[in-house]
Design an enzyme around this catalytic site. Structure first.
Site, PDB file in Angstrom:
ATOM      1  N   ARG A 141      10.487   0.514   5.829  1.00 16.01           N
ATOM      2  CA  ARG A 141      10.975   1.869   5.985  1.00 16.01           C
ATOM      3  C   ARG A 141      10.229   2.892   5.139  1.00 16.01           C
ATOM      4  NH1 ARG A 141      14.159   2.905   1.585  1.00 16.01           N
ATOM      5  NH2 ARG A 141      15.187   4.726   2.464  1.00 16.01           N
ATOM      6  N   GLY A 148       0.798  -1.226   0.000  1.00 15.91           N
ATOM      7  CA  GLY A 148       0.000   0.000   0.000  1.00 15.91           C
ATOM      8  C   GLY A 148       0.826   1.267   0.000  1.00 15.91           C
ATOM      9  N   GLU A 202       6.683  -5.682   8.063  1.00 11.16           N
ATOM     10  CA  GLU A 202       7.328  -6.974   8.339  1.00 11.16           C
ATOM     11  C   GLU A 202       6.968  -7.567   9.681  1.00 11.16           C
ATOM     12  OE1 GLU A 202      11.677  -6.203   6.515  1.00 11.16           O
ATOM     13  OE2 GLU A 202      11.055  -4.838   8.093  1.00 11.16           O
ATOM     14  N   ALA A 223      12.618  -3.310   4.682  1.00  5.10           N
ATOM     15  CA  ALA A 223      12.878  -2.902   6.061  1.00  5.10           C
ATOM     16  C   ALA A 223      11.717  -2.146   6.716  1.00  5.10           C
ATOM     17  CB  ALA A 223      14.172  -2.054   6.151  1.00  5.10           C
TER      18      ALA A 223
END
Ligand code: FES
Ligand code: FES
Lengths: 155, 782
Positions: free
Chosen positions: B531, B490, B739, B529
């Site tokens: 991020r 997303g 994650e 990650a």
């Protein structure tokens, strides 16, 4: 030398005449000869369901069907579900419930669910799960896909 | 950069995904959907059948003679090495093969069948070498060396290889004095676990197409989480300048880390350099997908933990041997992450950690959703469960007492930022009705509950950067340009939401520029990650604030008002002072005419933003200590209520509950979708998945033999919660969540199995036959 076969079939409502090599799968024909790339290839071995299309009303793994065998058949792919930009309820519910992530399983998932609702307009949750068991999805955890099918049941 | 502080209305709402229409109609384009015309060549790979051998000779003459074959390349053509953190990989094996399935040669031909046939005709002479299949043995001085030249490899400055061994990274953490602390412990638990290799299993297999122009410029189309990292690594390795290499990355049909860094993408480029003008397509079969690319590396972990009589954690000793496989170019950083997060989210005063990345003759270990953390927490979550029991404390109370909190100094000496882990534990405990012993549904079933907590920081170089720019269009909409990828999580939707909220546009007035294209898209390190929401989100926010500022300054000048009195609401600039209004249509491109036709104000609005953390510090190589090892941690908890069938050993999950502190849920439905999908991937890896390796050969490389969870495996009840303790430098306080939801799963399920049976298995998968036999051995089946 590979032999060619001329076949006539209906794809998403249109009559098509194609010349296909004997070893070409329906999956490859749809994707490469007809540009229907909504049909996905996830394994080419009949094990993931990404390539599911409707053939004569039944969901099949198009990677396991030879194109030459499709003479006279009627095939519907994900591209053939909506008409004139009007999504069907299943598509709308999949969007509304958030049942799409990467989207790679989505075309096959939609076709399997569409076929289920055709033959069983009011499936139980177990029936929904059983009908989609051959369509692998690695992203969603299936929860919202199952919800979307439930929400598509016309009461 | 000044950014408005108030919380816009769109933040915390769940507008629909921006990519979804094309995905439900079949119109969304993935890499294999791009048509390349008649000039296209198809590439296949000749692979090593041996786990460890010297290449004595490669004879390609028969293959070259096959009609339809255009190009054959081998390691001789490309002796240079490639790698993200440690350059230890060849595009095609040069003098030695190190795992079964390693690429030895690549062939491009007019169709796949001919390319495949040509691969069969390539003759390779090998001299077999002794293989290494165990990470602990591999780390020992007795093991044969897999990379004898490791000392010459280029390496990032935070990775510590041990030349002359198979250890490509050794991360050490030393905090307090572990040896002294054991004496003060009232309870100590020591346990080892083994977590096998698993596969990412994206439903879309790897695919890349490369083409070299006459002038030597290369274009690569790839299913990629990392177009910029691929441009950088492949270009550097092949001696191309970064700007002469272009990577185009359409939608990705599932990544989970396996499409990060460079895995197979350099191969078609290497071939295409010798087939100028031809696009060269390489598409992996499902079998290749299973073991010739990244897998999640295996782990053998030895843990010793102790607490005082009141249940306060005093010490941990954690020794990890990671089965890094034949190349650890990415894996070295996974073992580093395992090291700096080695306590899990626990506050422990005395810690000794050794995390070894070990070469083996197994498939290459790479990034996998939450890398290192599912494996690490499998051990930690279960020893903590036992320690709580041993000291006689309620397990949830034990977790709450010992979990790390804001202000605590963690294992690397970093001061923890505020987190909501306690609340996550509460939510999960409540969700599974913790503390209430419930009856199994029938006599031949055993019921149990388990809970575990986890943390994860984005594992990346200290200076991984993001950038974005936003162009206003004539119709008043904004096009958001990012370099982060939409892999299903997303990212595009959240970028659109941040841009809309910041500028003052409705969601439907945002377009995302795509597909990603290094020639046009702004730089992004990699889509990994967890991020992007945080890092790319910041870049988008800054770019949007910049665009907004330009618009407001233009209008302020035209109206002769103060910028502070103006606002943009739903695409209309309004003045709170004069109550004037003006639509963004036209003005954001053409500017505004001055009164009486006396010229123009403004011009095309383009906002730009970039973000890079500047505060991450190095760590002492001997102690692993330093002020700030990572940018932040996302923390959370997970719990299961299960039943085990005594006749079959089959686990049924009655209820699965998870809660994570996401800082701020920018789009709550997307956050929940990540939690559900991640938890299910975790459940799948816990219950079904294992790459079965015998003598380095994968025994189950198909969906028939490597089962992943399907619709029938979804728990009947799944609950997901988020907690919001804002991240100080996140956009609107957000932290990543992509994650984490799978990281505590194996441990939580392991704890539930223990609760039901008293059995602690050495590792996943918790297959029915394994559980059944363990119950039988333990004598709990009557
Ligand atoms: S591609 Fe046909 S079932 Fe997987
Ligand atoms: S949405 Fe990615 S595989 Fe289903």
């Amino acid at each position: 030398m590979i032999s060619y076969h001329q076949i006539t079939l209906k794809v998403n409502g249109e009559t098509e005449v194609v010349n296909v090599p004997a070893n070409m799968t329906l999956l490859v024909m749809l994707r490469e000869e007809m540009g229907l790339t909504g049909v996905k290839n996830g394994c080419a071995a009949g094990e993931c369901g990404a390539c599911t299309v409707l053939m004569n009303g039944e969901p099949v793994n198009s990677c396991m069907v030879l194109a030459a065998e499709c003479d006279g058949a009627e095939v519907i792919t994900v591209e053939g579900l909506s008409h004139n930009g009007q999504l069907i309820k299943l598509q709308e519910m999949l969007i509304a419930k958030g049942g799409v992530q990467c989207g790679f399983c989505t075309p096959g998932m939609l076709i399997s669910a569409f076929a289920l609702l055709k033959r069983n307009p009011d499936p139980s949750e177990n029936e929904i799960r059983e009908a989609l068991v051959g369509n692998l999805c690695r992203c969603t955890g299936y929860v919202r896909i199952i919800d979307a099918v439930k929400a598509s049941v016309e009461k | 950069m000044a950014v408005t502080d108030k919380m816009p209305e769109l933040i915390g709402k769940s507008p629909l995904r921006v990519d979804v229409h094309g995905k439900v109609t079949g119109a969304a384009i993935y890499t294999d959907d791009i048509q390349f015309g008649k000039n296209l060549l198809y590439a296949r790979v000749k692979r090593s059948p041996h786990p460890h051998a010297l290449i004595k000779k490669i004879d390609t003459s028969k293959a070259e003679a096959l009609p339809g074959v255009k190009v054959i390349v081998t390691g001789k053509d490309y002796p240079q090495r490639i790698g993200l953190y440690l350059k230890d990989k060849n595009i095609f094996a040069t003098d030695r093969v190190r795992f079964v399935g390693e690429a030895v040669a690549g062939v491009a031909a007019v169709n796949e069948e001919i390319a495949e046939k040509a691969c069969e005709l390539i003759e390779v002479e090998y001299e077999l070498l002794e293989p290494v299949f165990d990470s602990i043995y591999g780390a020992s001085p007795d093991a044969p060396l897999i990379h004898p030249d490791m000392g010459d490899y280029e390496v990032a400055n935070f990775i510590f290889p041990k030349p002359g061994t198979n250890i490509s990274n050794h991360f050490k953490a030393r905090k307090g004095d572990v040896d002294r602390a054991w004496k003060d412990c009232a309870a100590i638990v020591e346990k080892s676990f083994h977590i096998p290799q698993v596969q990412h299993v994206p439903i879309e297999p790897h695919i890349a197409i490369a083409k070299t122009d006459d002038n030597g410029r290369v274009t690569l189309w790839a299913s990629s989480q990392s177009p910029f990292a691929q441009r950088n690594l492949i270009a550097k390795t092949l001696g191309i300048s970064e700007s002469d290499m272009r990577v185009i990355a359409p939608y990705v049909g599932g990544g989970f880390g396996c499409k990060a860094g460079v895995t197979m993408e350099a191969m078609p480029v290497a071939i295409a350099l010798k087939a100028k003008g031809h696009p060269v397509k390489m598409r992996f079969t499902r079998e290749e997908e299973f073991y010739t690319n990244f897998v999640r590396q295996g782990l053998k972990i030895k843990l010793k933990v102790g607490c005082d009589k009141d249940g306060n954690m005093l010490a941990m000793e954690n020794t990890m041997y990671w089965d890094g496989g034949a190349s650890t170019e990415y894996g070295v950083n996974i073992t580093r992450a395992g090291g700096y997060s080695s306590t899990g989210p626990f506050d422990i005063p005395n810690v000794k950690t050794d995390s070894f990345c070990v070469y083996t003759n197994h498939p290459i270990g790479g990034a996998y959703r939450g890398f290192g953390m599912s494996e690490l927490h499998t051990g930690i979550g279960q020893v903590m469960d036992e320690l709580a029991e041993k000291i006689g404390m309620d397990k949830v109370e034990f977790l709450k007492r010992n979990s790390i909190q804001g202000g605590d100094i963690n294992v690397t000496g970093m001061k923890m930022h505020p987190i909501g882990l306690q609340e996550c534990i509460d939510k999960v405990a409540k969700g599974i009705n913790w503390g209430v012993k419930e009856k199994a549904s029938s006599d031949n079933k055993l019921r149990g509950k388990g809970i575990a907590i986890s943390w994860k920081a984005p594992a990346m170089p200290p200076n991984a950067g993001s950038s974005a720019f936003i162009e206003m269009n004539e119709d008043g909409t904004a096009t958001v340009n990012v370099g982060g990828q939409e892999i299903g999580q997303g990212a595009f939707t959240v970028a659109a939401q941040i841009a809309a909220a910041t500028i003052g546009l409705p969601m439907e007035d945002i377009r995302i520029a795509g597909p990603l294209d290094t020639q046009y898209s702004p730089y992004e390190w990699q889509t990994v990650a967890s991020r992007l929401t945080w890092s790319m989100g910041n870049a988008v926010r800054f770019a949007a604030a910049d665009a907004r500022r330009q618009i407001l300054e233009m209008v302020a000048e035209a109206w002769d008002e103060d910028v502070d009195d103006l606002d943009i609401i739903n695409g209309i600039v309004v003045s709170y002072r004069s109550e004037k209004e003006m639509s963004l249509k036209n003005i954001a491109v053409y500017g505004i005419p001055k009164e009486d036709d006396q010229g123009w104000i403004g011009g095309p609005v383009v906002g730009q933003g970039s973000f890079m953390p500047s505060y991450v510090t190095g760590l002492d190589p001997e102690t692993g200590q330093g002020p700030r090892a990572v940018v932040h941690y996302t923390t959370g908890a997970q719990g299961f209520d299960i039943e085990i069938d005594k006749d079959t050993g089959k686990i049924e999950i009655l209820k699965a509950v998870t809660a994570f502190d996401v800082g701020r849920a920018l789009n709550p439905e997307l956050v929940k979708a990540q939690m559900e999908g991640g938890m299910m991937q975790g459940i799948s890896s816990a219950i079904f998945e294992e790459i079965i390796l015998e003598e380095g050969v994968m025994q189950n490389p198909s969906f028939v033999d490597y089962r992943i969870a399907t619709t029938v495996d979804v728990p009947r009840v799944m609950e997901t919660y988020f907690v919001e303790v804002p991240q100080d430098d996140g956009p609107f306080g957000a932290r990543g969540i992509g994650e984490h939801p799978m990281t505590p799963t194996i441990a939580a399920l392991g704890n539930a199995i223990y609760d039901a049976t008293g059995i602690r298995l050495e590792g996943p998968p918790f297959l029915p036959e394994k559980v059944y036999l363990a119950m039988k051995d333990a004598g709990i089946l009557d």
